[in-house]
Design a protein around this motif. Sequence first.
Motif, PDB file in Angstrom:
ATOM      1  N   LEU A 123      50.365  92.385  80.853  1.00 41.35           N
ATOM      2  CA  LEU A 123      51.482  93.208  81.300  1.00 41.35           C
ATOM      3  C   LEU A 123      51.327  94.647  80.821  1.00 41.35           C
ATOM      4  O   LEU A 123      51.582  95.596  81.573  1.00 41.35           O
ATOM      5  N   ARG A 124      50.884  94.823  79.567  1.00 44.09           N
ATOM      6  CA  ARG A 124      50.699  96.160  79.017  1.00 44.09           C
ATOM      7  C   ARG A 124      49.633  96.921  79.804  1.00 44.09           C
ATOM      8  O   ARG A 124      49.809  98.102  80.130  1.00 44.09           O
ATOM      9  N   ARG A 125      48.530  96.252  80.126  1.00 45.62           N
ATOM     10  CA  ARG A 125      47.465  96.922  80.882  1.00 45.62           C
ATOM     11  C   ARG A 125      47.931  97.307  82.287  1.00 45.62           C
ATOM     12  O   ARG A 125      47.571  98.370  82.800  1.00 45.62           O
ATOM     13  N   THR A 126      48.737  96.449  82.885  1.00 49.63           N
ATOM     14  CA  THR A 126      49.273  96.764  84.214  1.00 49.63           C
ATOM     15  C   THR A 126      50.187  97.974  84.158  1.00 49.63           C
ATOM     16  O   THR A 126      50.094  98.879  85.003  1.00 49.63           O
ATOM     17  N   MET A 127      51.056  97.999  83.153  1.00 45.72           N
ATOM     18  CA  MET A 127      51.979  99.128  83.014  1.00 45.72           C
ATOM     19  C   MET A 127      51.223 100.423  82.737  1.00 45.72           C
ATOM     20  O   MET A 127      51.592 101.486  83.245  1.00 45.72           O
ATOM     21  N   GLU A 128      50.168 100.342  81.947  1.00 46.98           N
ATOM     22  CA  GLU A 128      49.362 101.538  81.673  1.00 46.98           C
ATOM     23  C   GLU A 128      48.734 102.069  82.954  1.00 46.98           C
ATOM     24  O   GLU A 128      48.713 103.283  83.190  1.00 46.98           O
ATOM     25  N   SER A 129      48.236 101.169  83.793  1.00 48.07           N
ATOM     26  CA  SER A 129      47.617 101.588  85.049  1.00 48.07           C
ATOM     27  C   SER A 129      48.627 102.261  85.965  1.00 48.07           C
ATOM     28  O   SER A 129      48.328 103.277  86.609  1.00 48.07           O
ATOM     29  N   VAL A 130      49.836 101.700  86.022  1.00 51.34           N
ATOM     30  CA  VAL A 130      50.887 102.280  86.858  1.00 51.34           C
ATOM     31  C   VAL A 130      51.289 103.650  86.318  1.00 51.34           C
ATOM     32  O   VAL A 130      51.456 104.617  87.076  1.00 51.34           O
ATOM     33  N   TRP A 131      51.425 103.739  85.006  1.00 54.98           N
ATOM     34  CA  TRP A 131      51.885 104.989  84.388  1.00 54.98           C
ATOM     35  C   TRP A 131      50.901 106.127  84.620  1.00 54.98           C
ATOM     36  O   TRP A 131      51.298 107.269  84.838  1.00 54.98           O
ATOM     37  N   LYS A 132      49.615 105.833  84.595  1.00 56.36           N
ATOM     38  CA  LYS A 132      48.598 106.861  84.817  1.00 56.36           C
ATOM     39  C   LYS A 132      48.700 107.497  86.197  1.00 56.36           C
ATOM     40  O   LYS A 132      48.243 108.619  86.404  1.00 56.36           O
ATOM     41  N   CYS A 133      49.309 106.754  87.139  1.00 55.57           N
ATOM     42  CA  CYS A 133      49.408 107.243  88.518  1.00 55.57           C
ATOM     43  C   CYS A 133      50.667 108.068  88.757  1.00 55.57           C
ATOM     44  O   CYS A 133      50.827 108.642  89.845  1.00 55.57           O
ATOM     45  N   LEU A 134      51.570 108.128  87.767  1.00 61.56           N
ATOM     46  CA  LEU A 134      52.810 108.874  87.956  1.00 61.56           C
ATOM     47  C   LEU A 134      52.546 110.374  88.000  1.00 61.56           C
ATOM     48  O   LEU A 134      51.703 110.882  87.245  1.00 61.56           O
ATOM     49  N   PRO A 135      53.264 111.103  88.839  1.00 58.57           N
ATOM     50  CA  PRO A 135      53.208 112.573  88.746  1.00 58.57           C
ATOM     51  C   PRO A 135      53.698 113.001  87.361  1.00 58.57           C
ATOM     52  O   PRO A 135      54.607 112.383  86.798  1.00 58.57           O
ATOM     53  N   LEU A 136      53.095 114.038  86.818  1.00 58.55           N
ATOM     54  CA  LEU A 136      53.428 114.456  85.461  1.00 58.55           C
ATOM     55  C   LEU A 136      54.918 114.739  85.274  1.00 58.55           C
ATOM     56  O   LEU A 136      55.501 114.303  84.265  1.00 58.55           O
ATOM     57  N   PRO A 137      55.599 115.439  86.203  1.00 52.41           N
ATOM     58  CA  PRO A 137      57.039 115.672  86.011  1.00 52.41           C
ATOM     59  C   PRO A 137      57.836 114.371  85.894  1.00 52.41           C
ATOM     60  O   PRO A 137      58.763 114.277  85.079  1.00 52.41           O
ATOM     61  N   ALA A 138      57.464 113.368  86.689  1.00 51.85           N
ATOM     62  CA  ALA A 138      58.172 112.083  86.618  1.00 51.85           C
ATOM     63  C   ALA A 138      57.903 111.391  85.287  1.00 51.85           C
ATOM     64  O   ALA A 138      58.816 110.833  84.658  1.00 51.85           O
ATOM     65  N   ALA A 139      56.635 111.421  84.840  1.00 50.90           N
ATOM     66  CA  ALA A 139      56.285 110.805  83.550  1.00 50.90           C
ATOM     67  C   ALA A 139      57.020 111.488  82.399  1.00 50.90           C
ATOM     68  O   ALA A 139      57.446 110.827  81.442  1.00 50.90           O
ATOM     69  N   ASN A 140      57.191 112.804  82.514  1.00 48.83           N
ATOM     70  CA  ASN A 140      57.864 113.546  81.444  1.00 48.83           C
ATOM     71  C   ASN A 140      59.354 113.278  81.392  1.00 48.83           C
ATOM     72  O   ASN A 140      59.988 113.423  80.342  1.00 48.83           O
ATOM     73  N   ILE A 141      59.947 112.906  82.527  1.00 43.45           N
ATOM     74  CA  ILE A 141      61.372 112.566  82.560  1.00 43.45           C
ATOM     75  C   ILE A 141      61.594 111.130  82.093  1.00 43.45           C
ATOM     76  O   ILE A 141      62.461 110.843  81.261  1.00 43.45           O
ATOM     77  N   LEU A 142      60.787 110.222  82.632  1.00 38.86           N
ATOM     78  CA  LEU A 142      60.971 108.805  82.323  1.00 38.86           C
ATOM     79  C   LEU A 142      60.452 108.442  80.927  1.00 38.86           C
ATOM     80  O   LEU A 142      61.022 107.572  80.256  1.00 38.86           O
ATOM     81  N   GLY A 143      59.365 109.112  80.491  1.00 41.13           N
ATOM     82  CA  GLY A 143      58.713 108.746  79.244  1.00 41.13           C
ATOM     83  C   GLY A 143      59.623 108.704  78.033  1.00 41.13           C
ATOM     84  O   GLY A 143      59.705 107.669  77.353  1.00 41.13           O
ATOM     85  N   PRO A 144      60.346 109.785  77.730  1.00 41.49           N
ATOM     86  CA  PRO A 144      61.205 109.771  76.546  1.00 41.49           C
ATOM     87  C   PRO A 144      62.306 108.714  76.609  1.00 41.49           C
ATOM     88  O   PRO A 144      62.733 108.210  75.558  1.00 41.49           O
ATOM     89  N   CYS A 145      62.764 108.367  77.820  1.00 34.13           N
ATOM     90  CA  CYS A 145      63.803 107.332  77.953  1.00 34.13           C
ATOM     91  C   CYS A 145      63.292 105.982  77.496  1.00 34.13           C
ATOM     92  O   CYS A 145      64.049 105.166  76.955  1.00 34.13           O
ATOM     93  N   LEU A 146      61.997 105.737  77.726  1.00 29.64           N
ATOM     94  CA  LEU A 146      61.380 104.481  77.309  1.00 29.64           C
ATOM     95  C   LEU A 146      60.838 104.555  75.887  1.00 29.64           C
ATOM     96  O   LEU A 146      60.939 103.587  75.128  1.00 29.64           O
ATOM     97  N   ARG A 147      60.282 105.714  75.527  1.00 33.05           N
ATOM     98  CA  ARG A 147      59.557 105.833  74.261  1.00 33.05           C
ATOM     99  C   ARG A 147      60.458 105.611  73.045  1.00 33.05           C
ATOM    100  O   ARG A 147      59.983 105.122  72.005  1.00 33.05           O
ATOM    101  N   LYS A 148      61.713 105.927  73.155  1.00 35.00           N
ATOM    102  CA  LYS A 148      62.617 105.741  72.013  1.00 35.00           C
ATOM    103  C   LYS A 148      62.780 104.275  71.626  1.00 35.00           C
ATOM    104  O   LYS A 148      63.211 103.954  70.516  1.00 35.00           O
ATOM    105  N   TYR A 149      62.399 103.362  72.547  1.00 27.94           N
ATOM    106  CA  TYR A 149      62.480 101.928  72.269  1.00 27.94           C
ATOM    107  C   TYR A 149      61.116 101.305  71.969  1.00 27.94           C
ATOM    108  O   TYR A 149      61.038 100.126  71.643  1.00 27.94           O
ATOM    109  N   ILE A 150      60.054 102.096  72.107  1.00 30.99           N
ATOM    110  CA  ILE A 150      58.707 101.602  71.784  1.00 30.99           C
ATOM    111  C   ILE A 150      58.416 102.038  70.349  1.00 30.99           C
ATOM    112  O   ILE A 150      58.062 103.184  70.106  1.00 30.99           O
TER     113      ILE A 150
END
Length: 352
Positions: free
Chosen positions: A323-350
């Motif tokens: 599951l982690r490898r799949t999520m990493e593959s999906v995340w690499k394909c995100l446009p940078l602005p989207a990753a920068n918005i979504l990332g901190p929302c998730l990272r606070k729980y990782i």
Amino acid sequence: MPRRFQIKSQFLSESAYPAWDRYVLHHEHGSPYLTTAWKKAVQVGYGHKTSYLAAFSGSDVVGSLPLVTVKPPLVKNRLVSLPFCDFGGLLADDPAVAENLLNQALKLAADQRADLEIRCPAPAGAILSHGGFIQTTNKCRMLLALPSTADELWSGFKSKLRSQINRAEKNGLTCRLGGSELLNDFYQVFTRNMRDLGSPVHGKSWLTAIIQAFGKQAVVGVVYAGNSPAAAGIILCHGRTVSIPWASALREFNRLSPNMLLYWTFLKFAADSGCSSFDFGRSTPGEGTYSFKKQWGAAPAPLAWYRLGTARSQADEQTNGSLRRTMESVWKCLPLPAANILGPCLRKYIDR
């Protein structure tokens, strides 16, 4: 006779912050992550609840166990010592203090109905004696003993390493050290690198909280190719130890060796500041980051992370890894602005 102690407060009072920090500063396993500056950053940057357990002999701290409650949506809460760094853990002057603090942590986890994970920089006798914990990582810290000057450090490097550093300077790269004024340039590199690695990025509010909480003990470094940031990192100073929790480099500049100049600048700063140890952070033996750190002369120091409960089955570990490898593959394909918005929302729980 052993000193008498008492658990003075389940939640460390602000008036006792100096005593806590003095204790951590002089303990052999103390680090910037165990200070109250990290506590403040966790509270301000991510809003997590902190429960810092302290044992006192009079007004002196004789034991510490910092804990943070991480509450991800839809899953069980986690009580962690400590999140977002290499280790937290239990420090104590004698076994009775350690056992008392551990019992307090177990009660707190039960009251919060939370999983308990205590991440130590070395095996902890009280946790091992309890028998209910399992070790959860095979990672290690990479530690470099520093000589008294940067010149001595440089002369001890192999010629290949020196040539890689020189290459960066010959390629016209420059490195600046500073504070919050460099945070935007750091974040420009950091966000792209984390997206390319397939990992949600920390929010800028978290990094701002780190800089504010640590003050002059936090140093930002940025390597520039002309006016463009090519590599960047943050170091935290604690007594005579320097730790580097975050460092990144942009792939398009790899041929110019910006990462080599970044690390050399930090190491030079640490040696010339009178520090005796540089903590390169955690790595998995045999992987690329391990080899990168080892070339500087760093030696491994195994981490001892403990989780209360039973070991996960091999099937569960395989599922989680897939599951982690799949999520990493999906995340690499995100446009940078989207990753920068979504990332901190998730990272606070990782919390790793």
